[in-house]
Enzyme design. Structure first.
Site, PDB file in Angstrom:
ATOM      1  N   ARG A  49       0.921  -1.251   0.041  1.00 45.81           N
ATOM      2  CA  ARG A  49       0.011   0.042   0.104  1.00 45.81           C
ATOM      3  C   ARG A  49       0.938   1.279  -0.038  1.00 45.81           C
ATOM      4  O   ARG A  49       0.435   2.364   0.357  1.00 45.81           O
ATOM      5  CB  ARG A  49      -1.088  -0.116   1.331  1.00 45.81           C
ATOM      6  CG  ARG A  49      -1.977  -0.870   1.169  1.00 45.81           C
ATOM      7  CD  ARG A  49      -2.889  -0.937   2.389  1.00 45.81           C
ATOM      8  NE  ARG A  49      -2.163  -1.293   3.617  1.00 45.81           N
ATOM      9  CZ  ARG A  49      -2.556  -0.957   4.721  1.00 45.81           C
ATOM     10  NH1 ARG A  49      -4.304  -0.773   4.765  1.00 45.81           N
ATOM     11  NH2 ARG A  49      -2.079  -1.375   5.913  1.00 45.81           N
ATOM     12  N   LYS A 150       5.289 -17.688   9.117  1.00 43.90           N
ATOM     13  CA  LYS A 150       4.575 -17.892  10.473  1.00 43.90           C
ATOM     14  C   LYS A 150       4.307 -16.589  11.135  1.00 43.90           C
ATOM     15  O   LYS A 150       4.932 -15.532  10.276  1.00 43.90           O
ATOM     16  CB  LYS A 150       5.827 -18.627  11.363  1.00 43.90           C
ATOM     17  CG  LYS A 150       6.908 -17.744  11.738  1.00 43.90           C
ATOM     18  CD  LYS A 150       7.752 -18.235  12.923  1.00 43.90           C
ATOM     19  CE  LYS A 150       8.934 -17.515  13.374  1.00 43.90           C
ATOM     20  NZ  LYS A 150       8.134 -16.429  14.076  1.00 43.90           N
ATOM     21  N   HIS A 242       9.600 -23.040  15.316  1.00 42.06           N
ATOM     22  CA  HIS A 242      11.124 -23.336  15.156  1.00 42.06           C
ATOM     23  C   HIS A 242      11.737 -24.596  16.016  1.00 42.06           C
ATOM     24  O   HIS A 242      12.308 -25.426  15.487  1.00 42.06           O
ATOM     25  CB  HIS A 242      12.127 -22.000  15.251  1.00 42.06           C
ATOM     26  CG  HIS A 242      11.755 -21.087  14.418  1.00 42.06           C
ATOM     27  ND1 HIS A 242      11.320 -21.146  13.181  1.00 42.06           N
ATOM     28  CD2 HIS A 242      11.869 -19.770  14.754  1.00 42.06           C
ATOM     29  CE1 HIS A 242      11.128 -20.097  12.498  1.00 42.06           C
ATOM     30  NE2 HIS A 242      11.289 -19.029  13.477  1.00 42.06           N
ATOM     31  N   LYS A 341      15.059 -13.551  24.251  1.00 39.39           N
ATOM     32  CA  LYS A 341      15.531 -12.328  23.807  1.00 39.39           C
ATOM     33  C   LYS A 341      16.283 -11.642  24.805  1.00 39.39           C
ATOM     34  O   LYS A 341      16.366 -11.930  26.030  1.00 39.39           O
ATOM     35  CB  LYS A 341      14.360 -11.627  23.119  1.00 39.39           C
ATOM     36  CG  LYS A 341      13.567 -11.975  22.028  1.00 39.39           C
ATOM     37  CD  LYS A 341      12.724 -10.854  21.696  1.00 39.39           C
ATOM     38  CE  LYS A 341      11.989 -11.346  20.246  1.00 39.39           C
ATOM     39  NZ  LYS A 341      12.806 -11.680  19.207  1.00 39.39           N
TER      40      LYS A 341
END
Length: 492
Positions: A49, A150, A242, A341
């Site tokens: 877009r 995913k 994963h 993380k």
């Protein structure tokens, strides 16, 4: 990669100005173009877009792409690749805006055998909308393929909804659900290591293996993905796809041959053999964590709440699990999975920990005979290390020392290792689904993971804090130490 260059095709990328397209898909297509694997006449059409025409899109890609290539770039090849890119400005939810794409594809040729790849690098909520629109506008034939990124849903019900919507217009054989970890050279080499070397398969079972560890660690935080990530979390984002896929490749039975369906059949058997983790088991065999402010590589970094702009969020940025595969091969062998993380470094690895020798043969030796260990590095350094015990050279007794046989792919093969998306994109073009997830795999994985999510959500504040730059919550260490084991620590 395959020696035969496929015939010219159309590759249409929905979300063509997005992060995935710019960081992964276009670099992969460029390298395949440079290496001669994209046939002349192949059309790469980006849809977004952004309101760009072809020239505007080419200028954007020419400015952004070099930063993501990571290797020596041929200016001439890059210019030729960029010059062939096309862009269609399209709001996929507005039916009146599809005609320019119809005309672009028609312009590329009316060959009924021409392969068309539709890559949905966009929100999963749009997968069904795009598939239905492609069908309405006559853009699907027997040679069309669709690639789904995913996550395929956020639970079993939404996964089924997406699969139903896409499956209403595409045959299952035309749907390629991508997990880029399966395109890594080291992951594919795991199958070769197991099934092309007779020394491993006879001991690849509970008789010789003590346990397995699978770790996918990231040093970065959520960055600009905070809005998406807060509705997902580590278990949905990483474990359900994963890590479970890696577990399947480690644990699967030998297929009759490695081909389109046999590998996926064997992976499905592993998923069905996973021991269910019910509400009563969750506190003992799972850990959820969330990073707080800390230090990564000596630099101060903010907490997840600050990164995501979601104060008070209970979303996990770390997950650790103790998993069991209930079959004869793996009876009694735990699989420890962890991902997070803001950990000390970025790396992914599989550790096959063998059992210790049953009897100490050298009672007066200096040192001990450490149990053998096979470490398969997935990133950033792809390769394998097999740890053995050896005698240190010298007189005056026996000194036992651990040593490693080390295979480093980069030095062993002296060539550029293709990125995962390169291999997978070309497999889509060639129609090879071996390294992609089948519908039954996705839904079986969700059926196993969903009770864990429900149990976490039922207890409210489930996440344990861990400072950024550390290996996760203390409870994750306790999870494995409770069994008399410890997480493998990489040499840094």
């Amino acid at each position: 990669m395959g020696s035969q260059t496929p015939a010219p095709c159309d590759i249409v990328v929905f979300g063509g100005t997005g992060d995935l397209a710019l960081r992964k898909l276009l670099p992969a297509l460029y390298h395949q173009f440079q290496d001669g694997h994209l046939a002349p006449g192949t059309a790469v059409i980006a849809c977004s877009r952004a309101g760009l025409d072809d020239a505007g899109y080419r200028a954007k890609v020419a400015g952004d792409l070099p930063a993501f290539l990571g290797h020596a770039v041929s200016d001439a090849a890059l210019a030729a690749f960029v010059d062939g890119l096309q862009h269609v400005s399209l709001d996929v939810g507005c039916d009146d805006e599809w005609q320019p794409l119809v005309e672009r594809i028609a312009r590329e040729g009316v060959d009924p055998d021409r392969v068309r790849v539709y890559y949905l690098a966009c929100a999963p909520s749009l997968f069904g909308t795009i598939a239905a629109a492609l069908d309405r506008h006559g853009l699907i034939n027997e040679h069309s393929r669709v690639v789904l990124e995913k996550p395929i849903g956020r639970d079993l019900a939404s996964a089924r909804e997406i699969n139903d919507a896409v499956g209403a217009v595409f045959e299952e054989s035309q749907i390629f659900r991508i997990d880029h970890y399966l395109g890594k050279e080291s992951v594919q080499n795991l199958l070769v290591t197991r099934f092309a070397n007779s020394i491993f398969e006879p001991i690849w079972n509970s008789g010789a293996i003590d346990h397995v560890q699978i770790t996918v660690a990231e040093s970065l935080g959520v960055g600009t993905r905070g809005g998406y990530y807060d509705g997902s979390g580590a278990l949905r984002d990483m474990v359900q796809n994963h890590l479970l896929q890696l577990l399947c490749l480690v644990a699967m039975e030998p297929p009759t041959t490695v081909d389109r369906e046999t590998v996926r059949d064997e992976k499905l058997k592993v998923l069905r053999a996973l021991k269910p983790i019910g509400p009563a088991d969750v506190p003992q065999v799972t850990v959820a964590g969330q990073y707080t402010a800390g230090l990564v590589d000596g630099a101060a970094v903010p907490s997840y709440a600050e990164d995501s702009s979601c104060p008070g969020s209970g979303t996990e940025t770390f997950a650790a699990l103790r998993v069991e595969v209930q079959n004869w091969r793996w009876a009694g062998v735990p699989f420890y999975l962890r991902t997070g993380k803001r950990m000390p470094e970025r790396y992914s690895e599989i550790v096959i920990q063998f059992k210790a020798v049953p009897h100490p043969m050298f009672p007066h030796a200096e040192g001990t005979a450490a149990a053998n260990r096979l470490v398969i590095g997935l990133q950033p350094d792809e390769g394998m290390k097999l740890q053995l015990t050896a005698k240190e050279p010298g007189p005056g007794g026996i000194r036992l020392r651990p040593v490693s046989l080390h295979l480093d792919y980069a030095s062993a093969f002296q060539r550029r290792a293709p990125e995962a998306y390169e291999r997978l994109l070309m497999d889509v073009v060639r129609g090879n689904p071996t390294l992609f997830m089948r519908r039954d795999e996705v839904e079986t994985a969700w059926a196993w993971a969903e009770p864990i999510l429900e149990a976490w959500e039922a207890v409210g504040s489930r996440v344990r804090p861990y400072p950024a730059g550390t290996p996760g919550p203390v409870a994750a260490a306790t999870l494995i130490e409770r069994d008399g084991r410890s997480w493998h620590e990489r040499d840094r």
